[in-house]
Design a protein around this motif. Structure first.
Motif, PDB file in Angstrom:
ATOM      1  N   PRO A 222      48.826 -20.708  27.925  1.00 43.28           N
ATOM      2  CA  PRO A 222      47.746 -21.307  27.133  1.00 43.28           C
ATOM      3  C   PRO A 222      46.536 -20.387  26.989  1.00 43.28           C
ATOM      4  CG  PRO A 222      48.637 -22.918  28.653  1.00 43.28           C
ATOM      5  CD  PRO A 222      49.269 -21.607  29.004  1.00 43.28           C
ATOM      6  N   GLU A 223      46.195 -19.673  28.050  1.00 38.13           N
ATOM      7  CA  GLU A 223      45.038 -18.772  28.006  1.00 38.13           C
ATOM      8  C   GLU A 223      45.290 -17.594  27.081  1.00 38.13           C
ATOM      9  OE1 GLU A 223      45.072 -21.408  31.318  1.00 38.13           O
ATOM     10  OE2 GLU A 223      46.555 -19.855  30.799  1.00 38.13           O
ATOM     11  N   ALA A 246      30.692 -16.127  15.725  1.00 33.08           N
ATOM     12  CA  ALA A 246      30.628 -16.379  17.170  1.00 33.08           C
ATOM     13  C   ALA A 246      29.205 -16.719  17.604  1.00 33.08           C
ATOM     14  CB  ALA A 246      31.141 -15.162  17.933  1.00 33.08           C
ATOM     15  N   ASP A 247      28.216 -16.006  17.043  1.00 32.30           N
ATOM     16  CA  ASP A 247      26.819 -16.295  17.392  1.00 32.30           C
ATOM     17  C   ASP A 247      26.382 -17.655  16.837  1.00 32.30           C
ATOM     18  OD1 ASP A 247      26.521 -13.932  18.753  1.00 32.30           O
ATOM     19  OD2 ASP A 247      25.705 -12.837  17.032  1.00 32.30           O
ATOM     20  N   ARG A 248      26.851 -17.951  15.645  1.00 30.05           N
ATOM     21  CA  ARG A 248      26.484 -19.220  15.009  1.00 30.05           C
ATOM     22  C   ARG A 248      27.134 -20.411  15.704  1.00 30.05           C
ATOM     23  NH1 ARG A 248      27.793 -17.594  10.333  1.00 30.05           N
ATOM     24  NH2 ARG A 248      29.786 -18.679  10.113  1.00 30.05           N
ATOM     25  N   VAL A 359      42.804 -25.017  24.406  1.00 29.14           N
ATOM     26  CA  VAL A 359      41.491 -25.284  23.828  1.00 29.14           C
ATOM     27  C   VAL A 359      40.380 -25.056  24.858  1.00 29.14           C
ATOM     28  CG1 VAL A 359      40.026 -27.075  22.818  1.00 29.14           C
ATOM     29  CG2 VAL A 359      42.384 -26.829  22.070  1.00 29.14           C
ATOM     30  N   LYS A 360      40.626 -25.454  26.090  1.00 29.09           N
ATOM     31  CA  LYS A 360      39.621 -25.237  27.141  1.00 29.09           C
ATOM     32  C   LYS A 360      39.370 -23.745  27.391  1.00 29.09           C
ATOM     33  CE  LYS A 360      40.231 -29.571  29.653  1.00 29.09           C
ATOM     34  NZ  LYS A 360      40.686 -30.215  30.909  1.00 29.09           N
ATOM     35  N   ALA A 361      40.361 -22.934  27.089  1.00 29.12           N
ATOM     36  CA  ALA A 361      40.211 -21.481  27.279  1.00 29.12           C
ATOM     37  C   ALA A 361      39.523 -20.801  26.103  1.00 29.12           C
ATOM     38  CB  ALA A 361      41.580 -20.849  27.510  1.00 29.12           C
ATOM     39  N   MET A 362      39.280 -21.520  25.010  1.00 25.48           N
ATOM     40  CA  MET A 362      38.734 -20.910  23.802  1.00 25.48           C
ATOM     41  C   MET A 362      37.352 -20.283  23.975  1.00 25.48           C
ATOM     42  SD  MET A 362      40.818 -20.634  21.340  1.00 25.48           S
ATOM     43  CE  MET A 362      39.585 -20.124  20.144  1.00 25.48           C
ATOM     44  N   PRO A 363      36.384 -20.934  24.647  1.00 26.66           N
ATOM     45  CA  PRO A 363      35.064 -20.293  24.770  1.00 26.66           C
ATOM     46  C   PRO A 363      35.133 -18.904  25.403  1.00 26.66           C
ATOM     47  CG  PRO A 363      34.927 -22.592  25.415  1.00 26.66           C
ATOM     48  CD  PRO A 363      36.394 -22.282  25.244  1.00 26.66           C
ATOM     49  N   ASP A 364      35.877 -18.785  26.505  1.00 24.67           N
ATOM     50  CA  ASP A 364      36.005 -17.477  27.157  1.00 24.67           C
ATOM     51  C   ASP A 364      36.758 -16.492  26.265  1.00 24.67           C
ATOM     52  OD1 ASP A 364      34.631 -18.295  29.401  1.00 24.67           O
ATOM     53  OD2 ASP A 364      36.440 -18.806  30.538  1.00 24.67           O
ATOM     54  N   ALA A 365      37.742 -16.995  25.515  1.00 28.16           N
ATOM     55  CA  ALA A 365      38.500 -16.119  24.620  1.00 28.16           C
ATOM     56  C   ALA A 365      37.607 -15.553  23.526  1.00 28.16           C
ATOM     57  CB  ALA A 365      39.666 -16.891  24.006  1.00 28.16           C
ATOM     58  N   ILE A 366      36.758 -16.392  22.953  1.00 23.38           N
ATOM     59  CA  ILE A 366      35.841 -15.943  21.898  1.00 23.38           C
ATOM     60  C   ILE A 366      34.862 -14.917  22.454  1.00 23.38           C
ATOM     61  CG2 ILE A 366      33.973 -16.696  20.373  1.00 23.38           C
ATOM     62  CD1 ILE A 366      35.520 -19.385  20.140  1.00 23.38           C
ATOM     63  N   VAL A 369      36.724 -11.523  22.956  1.00 21.80           N
ATOM     64  CA  VAL A 369      36.948 -10.789  21.710  1.00 21.80           C
ATOM     65  C   VAL A 369      35.634 -10.207  21.195  1.00 21.80           C
ATOM     66  CG1 VAL A 369      37.654 -11.010  19.297  1.00 21.80           C
ATOM     67  CG2 VAL A 369      39.011 -12.088  21.093  1.00 21.80           C
ATOM     68  N   LYS A 370      34.558 -10.969  21.288  1.00 25.38           N
ATOM     69  CA  LYS A 370      33.246 -10.468  20.866  1.00 25.38           C
ATOM     70  C   LYS A 370      32.863  -9.228  21.669  1.00 25.38           C
ATOM     71  CE  LYS A 370      28.357 -11.741  20.608  1.00 25.38           C
ATOM     72  NZ  LYS A 370      27.356 -12.816  20.824  1.00 25.38           N
ATOM     73  N   GLN A 371      33.059  -9.282  22.982  1.00 27.09           N
ATOM     74  CA  GLN A 371      32.724  -8.136  23.837  1.00 27.09           C
ATOM     75  C   GLN A 371      33.580  -6.928  23.492  1.00 27.09           C
ATOM     76  OE1 GLN A 371      33.304  -9.832  27.723  1.00 27.09           O
ATOM     77  NE2 GLN A 371      31.340 -10.913  27.726  1.00 27.09           N
ATOM     78  N   GLU A 372      34.840  -7.141  23.196  1.00 33.81           N
ATOM     79  CA  GLU A 372      35.731  -6.028  22.834  1.00 33.81           C
ATOM     80  C   GLU A 372      35.283  -5.362  21.539  1.00 33.81           C
ATOM     81  OE1 GLU A 372      39.874  -7.725  24.851  1.00 33.81           O
ATOM     82  OE2 GLU A 372      39.509  -7.952  22.697  1.00 33.81           O
ATOM     83  N   ILE A 373      34.860  -6.172  20.568  1.00 37.02           N
ATOM     84  CA  ILE A 373      34.387  -5.612  19.296  1.00 37.02           C
ATOM     85  C   ILE A 373      33.113  -4.807  19.515  1.00 37.02           C
ATOM     86  CG2 ILE A 373      33.407  -6.216  17.044  1.00 37.02           C
ATOM     87  CD1 ILE A 373      35.326  -8.620  17.020  1.00 37.02           C
ATOM     88  N   LEU A 374      32.200  -5.345  20.302  1.00 39.54           N
ATOM     89  CA  LEU A 374      30.930  -4.652  20.561  1.00 39.54           C
ATOM     90  C   LEU A 374      31.164  -3.372  21.356  1.00 39.54           C
ATOM     91  CD1 LEU A 374      28.622  -7.702  21.401  1.00 39.54           C
ATOM     92  CD2 LEU A 374      28.645  -6.318  19.307  1.00 39.54           C
TER      93      LEU A 374
END
Length: 382
Positions: A222-223, A246-248, A359-366, A369-374
């Protein structure tokens, strides 16, 4: 069944009216379980011997008769699927017969059997859209996931033939552990060909193929599924728009906890399945959704369309989903449904835990991914 090429307000209006008046507005005809590929996570695929032990395939005459009855009952939209529909030598007869009835048709296909001859006749009687599942961006990946070592070469050629004929195409992508390394290249392929890509990382357990597979599939944890779902979002939007999104949506999910607020009450089916849409399996069983196992005693080829539609309406109305999901703050993001409950649990009324964990893992997943892009941007700027 999605008909995105029809304007959304009209679709919503027609669907709402169909639900209220119990009209079968859209249908799916699963013409065969046979396929020239053998994808590891497929929910329906059989070989000829397995199929013949169960039942013969529906004939041209049977499908056309059911199609006419469905149209006369209000069906406007029809999706052909399989297996692989183009594997049927009589597919053109079925397609042409229902096309001539004025039905708006889409086709699901793996694309590998679409050649110049096929495109020539489709150009004369074009479908609303052909949805091609793109399983990878190389023949190596197709060999690993689909057991077809020439698959990408075949499907990429078919896509270009369809584009040259100006036939509307959409690319679907089932993201699994066997093709996830191609995900970025799949979206790049879509951009090069100017074709939208719709990808998903949640895979239903294939209970129709194997009744013992409740809650099990050859899929991510799931994660992992949550992480790749966030990656799909990033590839769909592009890095810049994903970061803005992601920021919004920093609070895209309310604070996760085990407390359920509000009075729990079991809901019925929330989607269109069994309310304004139906699915007829390759052996003639009408079900609300293609993830459900049909019962052979209820056969549309023997009993006709009308009686089976009435039965499906009644059976769908009796379904009650997990009451916890009805008051969950994450329900609109989760979109847990009857198909998830029956395939994950083997029955209705219980939380589909795999989906819930995803779904519970989604916040950390987002965030990841944001950190990887940055981080990638930082390295590029050094």
């Amino acid at each position: 069944m999605e008909m995105s090429s029809v304007s959304a307000p009209i679709t919503k209006y027609l669907t709402a009216k169909a639900v209220s008046q119990k009209i079968p507005l859209s249908g799916i005809f699963e013409l065969t379980p046979l396929c020239n590929m053998n994808c590891r996570m497929c929910y329906v695929r059989m070989n000829r011997e397995e199929q013949e032990k169960i039942a013969p395939l529906g004939t041209v005459e049977q499908w056309l008769k059911v199609g006419k009855e469905a149209r006369d009952s209000g069906m406007l939209y029809l999706l052909f699927t399989g297996g692989e529909p183009f594997l049927r030598k009589d597919f053109r007869e079925i397609y042409q017969g229902l096309y001539d009835q004025g039905i708006i048709i889409e086709i699901n296909s793996n694309g590998t059997l679409i050649d110049e001859q096929t495109v020539a006749w489709l150009k004369e009687v074009p479908p609303q859209r052909i949805n091609i599942t793109l399983y990878g961006a190389s023949d190596v990946t197709y060999g690993r996931l689909c057991r077809n070592p020439k698959g990408f070469t075949q499907v990429s050629r078919a896509i270009r033939l369809l584009k040259e004929a100006r036939i509307n195409v959409r690319l679907n992508c089932s993201v699994t552990p066997y093709n996830v390394d191609d995900l970025e290249d799949i979206f790049a392929f879509g951009r090069r060909e100017d074709i939208p890509v719709h990808a998903v990382s949640y895979m239903y357990p294939p209970v129709r193929r194997d009744a013992s597979s409740v809650g099990v599939n050859d899929r991510f944890s799931p994660e992992e599924a949550a992480y790749h779902d966030a990656r799909i979002k990033a590839y769909s939007l592009g890095d810049e728009k994903f970061l803005e999104w992601a920021d919004r949506n920093k609070n895209i999910l309310p604070e996760m906890n085990d407390d359920i607020c509000g009075e729990m009450k079991a809901e019925g089916v929330r989607c269109h399945a069994g309310r304004s849409s139906f699915w007829i399996t390759w052996n003639g069983c009408m079900v609300p959704c293609g993830m459900f196992r049909g019962e052979e005693e209820h056969n549309v080829f023997r009993e006709g369309f009308t009686e089976n539609w009435k039965r499906v309406l009644e059976e769908t109305a009796r379904i009650r989903l997990a009451p916890e999901c009805g008051v969950c703050a994450q329900r609109d993001l989760c979109k847990s449904c009857a198909a998830m409950e029956i395939t994950e649990n083997g029955k209705f009324g219980n939380i589909p835990e795999y989906r819930c964990q995803m779904v519970k893992a989604m916040p950390d997943a987002i965030k990841k991914v944001k950190q990887e892009i940055l981080e990638e941007r930082r390295k590029c700027n050094e």
